[in-house]
Design a protein around this motif. Structure first.
Motif, mmCIF file in Angstrom:
data_model
loop_
_atom_site.group_PDB
_atom_site.id
_atom_site.type_symbol
_atom_site.label_atom_id
_atom_site.label_comp_id
_atom_site.label_asym_id
_atom_site.label_seq_id
_atom_site.Cartn_x
_atom_site.Cartn_y
_atom_site.Cartn_z
ATOM 1 N N THR A 121 34.698 48.972 32.347
ATOM 2 C CA THR A 121 34.754 48.516 30.925
ATOM 3 C C THR A 121 34.654 49.720 29.959
ATOM 4 N N LEU B 279 41.631 43.333 29.410
ATOM 5 C CA LEU B 279 41.144 42.450 30.352
ATOM 6 C C LEU B 279 40.457 43.336 31.538
ATOM 7 N N VAL C 127 38.084 37.221 35.464
ATOM 8 C CA VAL C 127 39.073 38.026 34.636
ATOM 9 C C VAL C 127 38.187 37.962 33.312
ATOM 10 N N ILE C 128 37.969 38.976 32.811
ATOM 11 C CA ILE C 128 36.998 39.050 31.322
ATOM 12 C C ILE C 128 38.015 39.862 30.388
ATOM 13 N N ASP C 129 37.812 38.998 29.049
ATOM 14 C CA ASP C 129 38.393 39.689 27.899
ATOM 15 C C ASP C 129 37.451 40.249 27.201
ATOM 16 N N PHE C 130 37.900 41.758 27.158
ATOM 17 C CA PHE C 130 36.917 42.388 26.230
ATOM 18 C C PHE C 130 37.811 43.078 25.075
ATOM 19 N N SER D 165 37.825 42.183 22.168
ATOM 20 C CA SER D 165 37.209 42.202 20.722
ATOM 21 C C SER D 165 36.206 43.432 20.736
ATOM 22 N N LYS D 166 36.011 44.056 21.663
ATOM 23 C CA LYS D 166 35.232 45.104 21.781
ATOM 24 C C LYS D 166 35.953 46.384 21.587
ATOM 25 N N TYR E 39 27.008 47.651 26.599
ATOM 26 C CA TYR E 39 27.229 46.237 25.975
ATOM 27 C C TYR E 39 27.456 45.250 27.291
ATOM 28 N N GLY F 124 25.205 42.437 27.616
ATOM 29 C CA GLY F 124 25.780 41.384 26.797
ATOM 30 C C GLY F 124 26.429 40.377 28.210
ATOM 31 N N LEU F 125 26.734 40.994 29.117
ATOM 32 C CA LEU F 125 27.341 40.290 30.204
ATOM 33 C C LEU F 125 26.208 40.024 31.471
#
Lengths: 559, 362
Positions: free
Chosen positions: A12, A441, A454-457, A459-460, A486, A490-491
């Motif tokens: 990330t 992603l 699969v993570i959608d980031f 927005s960050k 984060y 956050g995760l």
């Protein structure tokens, strides 16, 4: 529910640090799958857009897919329109594909030849111009098809396909290079205009090439001249390029100077004796930047310009022809950025930085040591320098990806990407900005390989703008600690144990569209990272390939 | 009709009208099922329980359960045919709709049986018959919208496609015919159960985002249901580590063995025929009950069924009947497929139904 991951935050962070944002998705336009094949050599990882508004331009809202490692692509919901192919890598040469191929609706092939058809030629006209058998169906015949022995089924078609690409590509690179533009936005725009000019010229007149006499330099001359004329007036082309073409002497002078060199390069490919030889010659010629480099020197020195006589142009033509078929670049490259001293600074607190060399990063024994967990203010400190001058075409986008693989026996892996990041240049500043609706992603695999996600980031990273300066003494900062943390805070409910990550990880970073080279001007490795964007059950499903120049190295997370 | 109302009232007061034992209506098993006239019988009936019928709020008098079945409606058609002097074959088809307030289940139940009378009654020796049955239940799908707490997740809803159970059962039945048309029956049976399912899916919530989960064995594949907030979120996830703590096959597709024993009586009063019976059922399930125990949740292995039926003969070959059946533990031995690790708690409740129908002998 908790999902244990080991690598997510680094991915990330790096993805955000690289300002990879993404875009892309678009609407389906059919009801049944449509498949095809992209060929300049089979193209792997190329972006394929269904041109649903038939404007010849790959629009942001149009359905997109990607080619596999054999050039195949499929629109699951169909595509009833022409398609546009860009990016990716030729699996034959391993070189990045330069240009923007098109094919009309209904074609199953997308090649340089179908691009000429999509630009206005009929198949009959093109068969005649290339001295191909009457009735050759260029829209459905795979020029790269081979028999059981690995030999080309139709070597003449393949050689002519590659020779046409050589002419299109080198003419495009010349125009873009003269304008000191970098990036595919400029390249694709010019390629489209060059193809249109070629198509208009080849509709009538003598053949461009035939099996007896080879490539006609006279026809190459008329093609390049027409391309200069068309490009110089095209509304889609950057004014920097138009100005540069005029400064280089305009259509007649430019065509005269490069006709023999271009002809020789195309003829080299035409002279290929078998599949392997054709590939070797193509790789050599496509990778050769002598024409643009030499012409730029000639223009800069005043040898070539609006006042160049026909006699002088002929002299330059002969001189250029002597270097155009040499396997090495004739002159040192210009118009790129590089890391000063090939070094990267890593700051754990955002203030003081430890400097690592690229070779340190690439060394499996040293690598870069990163304190873990890191502070919010952790950042990369980059001292960038520029060689020459360059700019980007408007609306130039870049993609970036990072892949992190656990070493020491674990299966942990993260691949992250963002796409569609807008890149522009203002003075010494390279400005990266992420659109409001990026696609960003992460694909992650846990250390025991039992969990994938699969993570959608997006927005960050949306809305982020970062400026990289190439001014003398300037240091650019790429913050990523906050994003990493984060991710942890956050995760961690789902991806536990991230703060417990320790040890060595293999890291691959790819950034495309940026003219980033090593300090000595040599290129970084050409790499590709496939990032799964869906999970089909437990296996990676659809994916997005990010192809470009990049680095492979190591990081070690420590207390 | 006064009698019918009385029957209803009796069971209502008793508080535990219920469905029959393992195979449908096993609470009234007899070694002499053939009709007094003709060679066969055909029966149509309706079973029902609802708030309106449960005037004494019996369904809420549950044990260890807060999820009692709310209403039940079933229609059945059944028939039997005499084969020779000792043989009897029968079949039953039953459509059931069960609601527990948040969930509707619709099962189709079936049964085929062959019964052979080994001994005729002589003196105090009862008529003795052996019955062999195959029976089961299935549904296109069952879906629960009640939260299910698993070790690693709270499932907001659970859907099972093509749930089914199949049973093989053998019963030894003795019938004593006493004076005045009175009959006393005793039975002892045993059988096996096997459950199956097509697919298991569920929904859950993680950090404020809802997910569709699909299970393949114990592997789970989750896809986010958009919209999902404004932050970073997991778009898709696959996990085969078992971290959800769900052992899918053992929890919803268990195998088991069961035994049952029953005693019932039949007597006549003019055109009226009465039947009253009791059935005890005991099941031993593989894995699922141990899983429940490991989660410190209740499991149920026994059921007691009491049934009472009154029938009125309108014609020599035509009867109207009404019955009430009560189970101490809901449906769990009549619809085994309804029992799994997430629904077991519901089987701690008393439940009863009322039934009525018509029986035609031919």
């Amino acid at each position: 529910m908790r999902f244990d991951y080991l690598l997510i935050p680094t991915a990330t962070a790096l993805a955000a640090a690289l300002l990879v944002a993404c875009g892309g998705a678009s609407s389906g336009v059919g009801s049944t799958p449509t498949s095809g094949l992209a060929v300049d050599g089979y193209l792997s990882g190329s972006k394929v857009v269904c041109d649903s508004n038939d404007n010849g331009v790959a629009g942001a809202g149009e359905t997109t897919t990607y080619t596999d490692t054999r050039g195949n692509f499929t629109f699951p919901s169909g595509c009833k329109h022409g398609v546009i192919v860009s990016g990716g890598t030729s699996v034959d040469t391993g070189l990045a594909f330069v240009g923007q191929l098109r094919s009309p609706a209904g074609a199953t092939m997308v090649t340089p030849l179908t691009t000429l058809i999509a630009s206005g030629m009929t198949q009959t006209e093109l068969n005649k111009a290339l001295d191909l058998p009457t009735g050759t169906d260029l829209l459905t015949t795979d020029p790269a098809a081979t028999n059981a022995n690995g030999e080309l089924k139709n070597p003449s078609l393949m050689k002519k396909t590659l020779a046409v690409q050589q002419l299109l590509q080198k003419t495009t690179e010349l125009f873009v290079g003269l304008g000191s533009l970098v990036g595919s936005q400029a390249t694709n725009t010019v390629y489209t205009e060059v193809a249109a000019a070629f198509a208009e010229q080849l509709k009538t007149g003598d053949a461009l090439m035939n099996d007896t006499d080879g490539v006609s330099s006279d026809r190459v001359n008329t093609l390049v001249s027409a391309a200069v004329t068309r490009t110089s007036t095209a509304s889609t082309v950057s004014s920097d390029i138009k100005t540069a073409l005029a400064s280089a002497g305009g259509a007649t002078t430019i065509a005269t100077v490069v006709k023999s060199a271009l002809t020789s390069q195309a003829q080299e490919i035409m002279d290929g004796s078998n599949s392997a030889d054709i590939t070797a010659k193509t790789k050599d010629r496509q990778g050769n930047t002598s024409i643009v480099d030499t012409v730029k020197v000639a223009v800069a020195s005043g040898e070539m310009g609006p006042s160049t006589s026909a006699e002088d142009a002929d002299f330059l033509d002969r001189r250029l022809n002597t270097v155009a078929v040499k396997p090495t670049e004739a002159v040192a490259p210009t118009d790129y950025v590089y890391l000063d001293n090939n070094s990267i600074g890593f700051s754990a607190d955002g203030v003081s930085a430890t400097t690592y060399s690229v070779s340190d990063f690439q060394s499996s024994t040293s690598g870069i040591r990163i304190k873990w967990p890191m502070a919010d203010s952790a950042a990369l400190k980059l001292k960038l320098k520029a060689n020459g001058s360059f700019t980007f075409a408007p609306n130039q986008k870049l993609s970036a990806a990072v892949r992190i693989q656990e070493k020491g026996g674990g299966s942990g892996e993260v691949r992250a990407f963002t796409d569609n990041v807008t890149v522009s240049k203002s003075g010494d500043d390279i400005i990266l900005s992420v659109p409001d609706l990026p696609q960003a992603l992460i694909y992650g695999v846990s250390g025991n390989a039992q969990t994938k996600a699969v993570i959608d980031f997006a927005s960050k990273v949306k809305g982020i703008t970062n400026t990289l300066s190439t001014a003398s003494g300037a240091e650019s900062t790429v913050m990523f600690g906050e994003v990493v943390n984060y991710g942890i805070n956050g995760l961690s409910n789902q991806f536990a144990k991230m703060s417990e990550m320790r040890g060595k990880y293999l890291v691959t970073i790819v950034v495309n569209e940026l003219p980033l080279r090593k300090a000595d001007g040599s290129k970084f490795d050409f790499l590709s990272i496939d990032v799964p964007t869906t999970l089909s059950g437990g296996a990676p499903g659809s994916h997005i390939p990010v192809t470009g120049y990049g680095l492979v190295g190591y990081i070690t997370l420590t207390d | 009709m006064a009698i019918l109302r009385r029957v209803i009232a009796i069971f209502a007061v008793g508080g535990w009208l219920g469905v029959a034992g393992a195979a449908p209506l096993d609470v009234f098993l007899t070694a002499t099922p053939e009709p007094s006239v003709g060679i066969g019988t055909l029966e149509l009936g309706v079973d029902r329980m609802s708030t309106e019928l449960d005037v004494f709020n019996l369904r809420n008098r549950t044990t260890n359960s807060t999820t009692a079945t709310q209403s039940y409606l079933a229609q059945h058609i059944s028939g039997g045919l005499k084969l020779g002097e000792q043989g009897w074959v029968s079949g039953n088809l039953n459509q059931r709709a069960i609601a527990d307030g948040a969930t509707d289940y619709r099962y189709t139940s079936w049964q085929i049986s062959g019964q052979y009378r080994l001994l005729e009654d002589q003196s105090w020796q009862p008529a003795t018959a052996l019955r062999v049955s195959a029976w089961g239940n299935f549904a296109d799908q069952t879906q629960s919208s009640k939260a299910v707490v698993m070790p690693g997740a709270v499932l907001n809803s659970v859907k099972i496609t093509r749930p089914a159970d199949q049973q093989l059962q053998a019963d030894l039945i003795g019938t004593w015919n006493l004076a005045g048309g009175t009959q006393v029956n005793a039975s002892l049976g045993a059988g096996t159960s096997e459950l199956s399912y097509g697919a298991l899916s569920a929904t859950t919530t993680i950090d404020g985002c809802n997910y569709n989960l699909a299970f393949t064995g114990n592997a789970v594949y989750g896809v986010v249901i958009l919209p999902c907030g404004t932050g970073i979120y997991v778009k898709e996830v696959y996990d085969n580590s078992g971290r959800l703590g769900i052992d899918v096959a053992n929890e919803i597709a268990w195998r088991g063995r069961f035994v049952q024993a029953g005693l019932n009586a039949r007597w006549q009063d003019g055109p009226w025929t009465w039947r009253a019976g009791y059935l005890f059922f005991l099941v031993q399930r593989e894995a699922v009950d141990a899983i429940l125990a490991s989660r410190k949740r209740a499991s149920y292995t026994q059921n007691h069924t009491i049934g009472l039926e009154a029938s009125y003969r309108l014609q020599p070959n035509l009867q109207l009947f009404a019955y009430g059946l009560m189970n101490s533990n809901s449906f769990f031995n009549e619809i085994p497929v309804a029992y799994n690790s997430s629904t077991a708690a519901r089987f701690g409740s008393l439940y009863s139904v009322l039934g009525a129908g018509v029986r035609f002998d031919f």
